[in-house]
Structure formats: structure tokens, C-alpha cells
Scaffold this active site. Structure first.
Site, PDB file in Angstrom:
ATOM      1  N   ASP A  12      68.815  90.202  33.840  1.00 24.79           N
ATOM      2  CA  ASP A  12      67.903  91.186  33.252  1.00 24.79           C
ATOM      3  C   ASP A  12      67.018  91.679  34.386  1.00 24.79           C
ATOM      4  OD1 ASP A  12      65.923  92.628  31.997  1.00 24.79           O
ATOM      5  OD2 ASP A  12      65.152  90.959  30.800  1.00 24.79           O
ATOM      6  N   LYS A  74      62.055  99.800  39.147  1.00 23.46           N
ATOM      7  CA  LYS A  74      62.978 100.286  38.117  1.00 23.46           C
ATOM      8  C   LYS A  74      62.576 101.658  37.571  1.00 23.46           C
ATOM      9  CE  LYS A  74      64.815  98.487  33.718  1.00 23.46           C
ATOM     10  NZ  LYS A  74      64.815  97.237  32.912  1.00 23.46           N
ATOM     11  N   GLU A 151      70.053  96.558  27.063  1.00 25.75           N
ATOM     12  CA  GLU A 151      69.123  95.447  26.878  1.00 25.75           C
ATOM     13  C   GLU A 151      68.971  95.007  25.418  1.00 25.75           C
ATOM     14  OE1 GLU A 151      65.611  96.656  29.027  1.00 25.75           O
ATOM     15  OE2 GLU A 151      66.669  96.499  30.939  1.00 25.75           O
ATOM     16  N   ASP A 174      62.171  96.439  21.626  1.00 27.55           N
ATOM     17  CA  ASP A 174      61.989  95.899  22.978  1.00 27.55           C
ATOM     18  C   ASP A 174      60.980  96.732  23.755  1.00 27.55           C
ATOM     19  OD1 ASP A 174      62.166  94.978  25.577  1.00 27.55           O
ATOM     20  OD2 ASP A 174      64.299  95.429  25.831  1.00 27.55           O
TER      21      ASP A 174
HETATM   22  N1  LIG Z   1      50.568  88.042  26.628  1.00 29.68           N
HETATM   23  C1  LIG Z   1      50.801  89.319  26.931  1.00 29.68           C
HETATM   24  N2  LIG Z   1      50.081  90.310  26.375  1.00 29.68           N
HETATM   25  C2  LIG Z   1      50.276  91.600  26.697  1.00 29.68           C
HETATM   26  N3  LIG Z   1      51.191  92.010  27.560  1.00 29.68           N
HETATM   27  C3  LIG Z   1      51.954  91.069  28.158  1.00 29.68           C
HETATM   28  C4  LIG Z   1      51.809  89.695  27.879  1.00 29.68           C
HETATM   29  N4  LIG Z   1      52.703  89.004  28.627  1.00 29.68           N
HETATM   30  C5  LIG Z   1      53.375  89.917  29.336  1.00 29.68           C
HETATM   31  N5  LIG Z   1      52.929  91.152  29.065  1.00 29.68           N
HETATM   32  C6  LIG Z   1      53.384  92.425  29.639  1.00 29.68           C
HETATM   33  O1  LIG Z   1      54.752  92.566  29.414  1.00 29.68           O
HETATM   34  C7  LIG Z   1      55.306  93.354  30.456  1.00 29.68           C
HETATM   35  C8  LIG Z   1      56.492  92.655  31.021  1.00 29.68           C
HETATM   36  O2  LIG Z   1      57.422  92.474  30.010  1.00 29.68           O
HETATM   37  P1  LIG Z   1      58.934  92.222  30.339  1.00 29.68           P
HETATM   38  O3  LIG Z   1      59.050  91.135  31.349  1.00 29.68           O
HETATM   39  O4  LIG Z   1      59.634  92.081  29.065  1.00 29.68           O
HETATM   40  O5  LIG Z   1      59.251  93.607  30.989  1.00 29.68           O
HETATM   41  P2  LIG Z   1      60.398  93.974  31.975  1.00 29.68           P
HETATM   42  O6  LIG Z   1      61.653  93.385  31.474  1.00 29.68           O
HETATM   43  O7  LIG Z   1      59.980  93.632  33.346  1.00 29.68           O
HETATM   44  O8  LIG Z   1      60.380  95.543  31.850  1.00 29.68           O
HETATM   45  P3  LIG Z   1      61.434  96.558  31.220  1.00 29.68           P
HETATM   46  O9  LIG Z   1      62.211  95.825  30.201  1.00 29.68           O
HETATM   47  O10 LIG Z   1      60.561  97.626  30.654  1.00 29.68           O
HETATM   48  O11 LIG Z   1      62.212  97.021  32.373  1.00 29.68           O
HETATM   49  C9  LIG Z   1      54.234  93.539  31.507  1.00 29.68           C
HETATM   50  O12 LIG Z   1      53.669  94.832  31.388  1.00 29.68           O
HETATM   51  C10 LIG Z   1      53.242  92.469  31.139  1.00 29.68           C
HETATM   52  O13 LIG Z   1      51.929  92.803  31.531  1.00 29.68           O
HETATM   53 MG   LIG Z   2      62.947  93.965  29.964  1.00 29.78          MG
END
Ligand SMILES: Nc1ncnc2c1ncn2[C@@H]1O[C@H](COP(=O)(O)OP(=O)(O)OP(=O)(O)O)[C@@H](O)[C@H]1O
Ligand SMILES: [Mg+2]
Length: 573
Positions: A12, A74, A151, A174
Site C-alpha cells: 500500500d 503520491k 485500494e 477510504d
Molecule cells: N487519529 C487520527 N486522527 C486524525 N487523523 C489521523 C489520525 N491518524 C492518522 N491520521 C491521518 O490519516 C492520514 C494518513 O492515513 P493513511 O495512512 O490511511 O493515508 P495514506 O494511505 O498515506 O494516504 P492515501 O491513501 O490517501 O494515499 C494522515 O493525514 C494522518 O494525519
Molecule cells: Mg491509503
């Protein structure tokens, strides 16, 4: 050609974090990096000795050295934008490849074997260029990319794997760091059928951070009468602090943002300290939350289901931890969202399940059958009575794939003996506003009055992103065809900057391209950024068309650019 064997991992590749997983011994295991992190920051930097650093180390240096650290790569995928790290500029593909290379190395270390095959997930709403660039980054990192998986489909697969007996209609919601994806699926007897997906490629946690940064900046500037504009150090500090504050606000009603040194005034350091309540934060992101409604409604209506038919809303993505997001979902769908899957790991898990199915590690009795949909409309350019730029749809968006569709077309004028088939992807009614993915010519059409000769065009699109296009002249049975690999790693716009020169068409378009390049330089030197920008876009399209040997499209663009250049010269006189 060599056949690849060995383990296939699921990755991922997220905007903020990247996770990898593997299916073995009958279950999914998350793969930790060298420091034991499962969620690896999607950050790449160059350290003070000039070496690349990736992951937690890169994220840590972002506040100290933002000028040589890249985050949120990304988001730039497929835009043709470059990213500067220190002295040099890199494409998003090159930097994503650094992250994937790191994943490959730590996976090898953890698994104790060679790892060079992967399934990589992308947002369902990623377009074809973005998918290709992701696959290309995988290849650059030494992987054979076995499949690009959506995803939300991966998230559903991770759920489906453990709930094979269930029959239900599921909406996967998501909301990650950079993208928002909604997918509606139906599950019955181990068959997972994607009904529809929708989303927004530019909506996620980063936007929430940005709203908070904007508010904090305004407060700071007002209080101290200084400007933070263009200060990348202040920006990186504020971004980091804002994200932390946002995360805290998911668990508590208020949080304090503290940045000891944010700027200087008359030689004195200025710090920032603000208390942010959850209520304030929610008002700052209210507009972004409203933007999540449309994709939900589009996916639902495209799937043919109604609110009441949904059995479950599965949450994925870190931003679904925000209480206001959950409230929004309850309000919109009347369902309490389920936490049945891990918001941070489920997508990598699902990619690993898909990898296991491809590689044979998932035993057949457990195996899930999965169908997906194409997120964008596919069609050809045609003429109607008014315009020669009509997008004629052959496979509409959100059709279950693999799909084959056929449409019949007619010659447009008397004695027309050739037809050019131009294949486009996108939702606009005028073909040229969509993205062209291929073209070919059908010749030897018998001479006849307009509308007498029939041409059947059929499209077959499969889950590996291969689009087969064939055109049959009905009266003679002659078939011409073209295979378009939508996730083929060749191209994209970035590359065409140089690659077009190798095309057989290069000679014909060279002088115009030079002329346009010169005009762009002049326009930007003269401060006319708007003309420079417009021309740049047209020129990039032309180079791309030349590189891909799309002669018809290239000639059209040639004409447009000529007109633009000529009108510019007139205005300057
Ligand atoms: N407890 C929380 N409350 C609010 N936001 C959070 C929390 N934990 C993580 N995040 C937010 O979630 C986001 C990251 O989520 P995730 O890892 O699912 O995204 P990603 O897979 O990197 O991004 P994408 O799927 O959009 O490419 C970040 O913006 C982070 O600040
Ligand atoms: Mg993601």
C-alpha cells in the site's frame, strides 16, 4: 522473457505512509522495516552527506531540512511536476521508486529471501497515467508489478477473506492522507463483486492539516505583524505541528499547538502557541467534509443500490479516525460505520491476499473470486452533425470488468475509405478534453455514399488494465486491432520531454516544437506566465502525441499551437 517465481508481496503505497504485507502459512502478515515500523512514512530525503534516506529518517529530517526532503509524493503522481531535493529535481516516479526500493529491501531482510514481485494498490479513482506511473515506479525499484489493485477493493478483500460465508452489500469508505475513495461491493458465497467506485484524488488528511496551517498562519501573522509567505522552514514546522494537533483532537476536545521558533523579527525569535478546540477544527474542515458527499452519492447511485440496501460501511484510511468524519457518514448513510478492518493495514493486507491468489499461496477452497469495475469511461471520438469532437462511449464507467462492448459506426462522408479510431478515457462530452490512450487507422473501406459503410468497434477491458480495441469493416469482414496496456510502464508526460525525439514523427514536428519552446521562454521571461502555461500544456500534449505516434492528434495540436503562436505575434505588434 524469464518467468518470475518466488513470493509476491502486497504494497500500500500511501500519501503519508506505506505498508507491505505477505500471505503465507494461511494468513496475512504485515512486514516491518529495519527499525520495526509497519507504517513507514512515505518520505524521501537527501541527508547531509548526499545520500538518499527513506521512511522514518526522512520524515524526521523534514522539519530540519525541508529543502532536501520530499513528502506527499503520491499527490504529484501523474501531474508531470518535478520535486526538488537539494540541488536536483526528481520526478514523482523516481521518488516513489525510492520508497518501493526500500520496501523491497526490508521485505527481503524480513522474509529472508529474494523479493521481486509485488501487487501495488492505488486509489480506485487514479487515472490511467497515475496507474502507469505507479507501475513504473515499481519496476524502477526492481519489482515485477503483478497487478495494480484498487485500494478499496483491497480493503474489502481483507475483510472478505475472513467473512467468506457472508452475504452483504458493503460500502468501503477510504479517507487517507491524500485521497478519498468510495467503493460499493456485493459479497456472496465468496464472490466479491465491485459495483461502483468514485472518489476525489485530491482530498484527504493533508487538506485538513492545510486548513489548520492556514488558520495558524493567519493568527501568527496578525499577532506578530510578520509574513510567513514563502518560508519553507516555517511551513514544514507548522505542517508537522498541525498534523499532530489534528490527531490529538480525534481523542480529546482541545489541543495545544506549540512551535518554539517559527520566524524572526528584528533579530528576535518568534514562537507560536495556540489552543485549538475540536469545535474550531471541525469548522475549519467543514468544507472538505462536504466534498466527501458527492462521491458517496455517485458510487451509490452508479451501483444501483439505495441507502437502505447497504449492510455495512467499512472504514479504511487514517482520517476516518476523526469523529466528525464518522458523524458525517452516519448522517449521510444512516449506518454506524464498522471497524472490522484495520484502518492502516487493511489495504496492504488485501493487496497481499490478491498477491497470494496470483502466486497460489491462497488455497483454492479459501479463494475469493473478485470482480472489479473500470473507474473511467472508455470511448472513441466521433462526429455528429455539429461537432467532430464527440466522445462516443463504448464502455461506461463503473461497468464490471472484464467487460466487452461493441458499438456500430458509419462513414461520415461519400467515398470515405479510411476511418481513424481514437481511443479516449474520461467523462467529458468532448473527446479531446479526455485523455487519449491510443489511435489507429482502419483502411480499405469500400467506396460508398456517406453512412452506407458500417464499422463495428469493440472494446475488451480486463483487470490487468489491458484494453483490446478492434474495428471491423462489416461489409468486408476486415479487422484491425490495437492492444493498449493501460498500466504499461512506458511513457508518461515527463518522459516525453525528451523521448519524442526518438519517434518517427519527430522530424515533422521538430521545428514547431522548437518555435513553441522559444515562445514559452520569451513569455515567461516577459512575465506572461499565463501564456507560457497554456502553451506548455499544449506543447506537452504535442510531444506526448509525437512520442506515442498519434499522428492525427499531433496534427491537430500542431494546428492549435500554430494558431496560438500566430495570434500571440499579432498581439505583440
Ligand atoms: N487519529 C487520527 N486522527 C486524525 N487523523 C489521523 C489520525 N491518524 C492518522 N491520521 C491521518 O490519516 C492520514 C494518513 O492515513 P493513511 O495512512 O490511511 O493515508 P495514506 O494511505 O498515506 O494516504 P492515501 O491513501 O490517501 O494515499 C494522515 O493525514 C494522518 O494525519
Ligand atoms: Mg491509503
Amino acid at each position: 522473457m524469464t518467468e518470475r517465481t518466488g513470493v509476491i508481496i502486497g504494497i500500500d503505497l500511501g500519501t503519508t505512509t506505506t505498508e507491505a504485507a505477505v500471505y503465507r502459512n494461511g494468513k496475512v502478515e504485515m512486514i516491518p522495516d529495519f527499525d520495526g515500523n509497519i507504517a513507514v512514512p512515505s518520505a524521501v530525503g537527501i541527508d547531509d552527506r548526499g545520500n538518499f534516506v527513506v521512511g522514518a529518517k526522512a520524515k524526521a529530517q523534514y522539519v530540519l531540512a525541508p529543502e532536501r526532503t520530499a513528502i506527499e509524493i503520491k499527490r504529484k503522481t501523474g501531474t508531470g511536476e518535478k520535486i526538488r531535493l537539494g540541488e536536483k529535481e526528481y520526478t514523482p516516479v523516481e521518488l516513489s521508486a525510492r520508497i518501493l526500493d526500500y520496501v523491497r529491501r526490508y521485505s527481503e531482510a524480513w522474509l529472508g529471501e529474494t523479493v521481486n514481485r509485488a501487487v501495488i494498490s492505488v486509489p480506485a479513482y487514479f487515472n490511467d497515467i497515475q496507474r502507469r506511473e505507479t507501475a513504473e515506479a515499481g519496476q524502477l525499484a526492481g519489482f515485477t508489478v503483478e497487478r495494480i489493485i484498487n485500494e478499496p477493493t483491497a480493503a474489502a478483500l481483507s475483510y472478505g477473506m475472513n467473512h467468506l460465508e457472508e452475504e452483504s452489500h458493503i460500502l468501503v469508505y477510504d479517507l487517507g492522507g491524500g485521497t478519498f475513495d468510495v467503493t460499493v461491493l456485493e459479497m456472496f458465497e465468496g464472490v466479491l463483486e465491485v459495483k461502483a467506485s468514485s472518489g476525489d484524488n485530491r482530498l484527504g488528511g493533508k487538506d485538513f492539516d492545510q486548513s489548520l496551517v492556514r488558520w495558524l498562519t493567519e493568527r501568527f501573522e496578525e499577532k506578530n505583524q510578520v509574513s510567513l509567505k514563502g518560508d519553507i522552514f516555517a511551513e514544514s514546522r507548522l505542517k508537522t505541528a498541525a498534523e499532530q494537533c489534528k490527531v490529538e483532537l480525534s481523542a480529546q476536545e482541545s489541543a495545544v499547538v506549540r512551535v518554539p521558533v517559527l520566524a524572526e523579527k528584528d533579530g528576535c525569535p518568534l514562537g507560536l502557541e495556540e489552543t485549538v478546540t475540536r469545535e474550531l477544527f471541525e469548522s475549519l474542515i467543514a468544507g472538505d467534509l462536504t466534498r466527501t458527499r458527492r462521491p458517496v452519492n455517485v458510487a451509490l447511485s452508479d451501483s444501483g443500490l439505495h441507502e437502505g440496501d447497504l449492510d455495512m460501511v467499512l472504514l479504511a484510511g487514517g482520517s476516518t479516525r476523526i469523529p466528525a468524519v464518522r458523524r458525517e457518514i452516519r448522517g449521510l448513510l444512516g449506518i454506524e460505520p464498522s471497524a472490522a478492518i484495520h484502518p492502516d493495514y487493511s489495504i496492504a493486507e488485501g493487496a497481499a491476499v490478491q498477491a497470494g491468489i496470483i502466486g497460489g499461496a491462497v488455497e483454492t477452497e479459501k479463494s475469493l473470486v473478485m470482480t472489479d469495475v473500470n473507474p473511467y469511461t472508455l470511448g472513441v471520438r466521433t462526429t455528429d452533425g455539429y461537432s467532430s469532437d464527440v466522445m462516443s462511449v463504448i464502455i461506461p464507467r463503473n461497468v464490471t470488468i472484464p467487460a466487452t462492448r461493441r458499438e456500430r459506426y458509419y462513414t461520415a462522408w461519400d467515398d470515405q475509405d479510411t476511418v481513424s479510431v481514437q481511443v479516449y478515457q474520461g467523462e467529458y462530452a468532448s473527446a479531446s478534453r479526455n485523455h487519449m490512450v491510443g489511435e489507429f487507422e482502419v483502411g480499405d473501406i469500400p467506396l460508398a455514399p456517406a453512412g452506407k459503410e458500417e464499422i463495428d468497434i469493440s472494446f475488451s477491458y480486463n483487470q490487468n488494465g489491458i484494453l483490446q480495441v478492434s474495428a471491423e469493416v462489416v461489409s468486408t469482414g476486415k479487422v484491425s486491432s490495437l492492444t493498449i496496456d493501460m498500466i504499461d510502464a512506458s511513457l508518461p508526460d515527463e518522459k516525453s520531454a525528451e523521448e519524442w525525439k526518438k519517434s518517427p514523427l519527430a522530424r515533422e514536428f521538430r521545428s514547431l516544437i522548437r518555435r513553441a519552446e522559444k515562445a514559452i521562454r520569451l513569455a515567461s521571461a516577459g512575465g506572461d506566465g499565463e501564456s507560457a502555461g497554456e502553451l506548455e500544456t499544449m506543447l506537452a500534449q504535442l510531444k506526448y502525441a509525437v512520442m506515442k505516434e498519434y499522428r492525427i492528434r499531433a496534427e491537430e495540436l500542431e494546428e492549435e499551437i500554430r494558431e496560438y503562436l500566430n495570434s500571440g505575434e499579432e498581439n505583440n505588434e
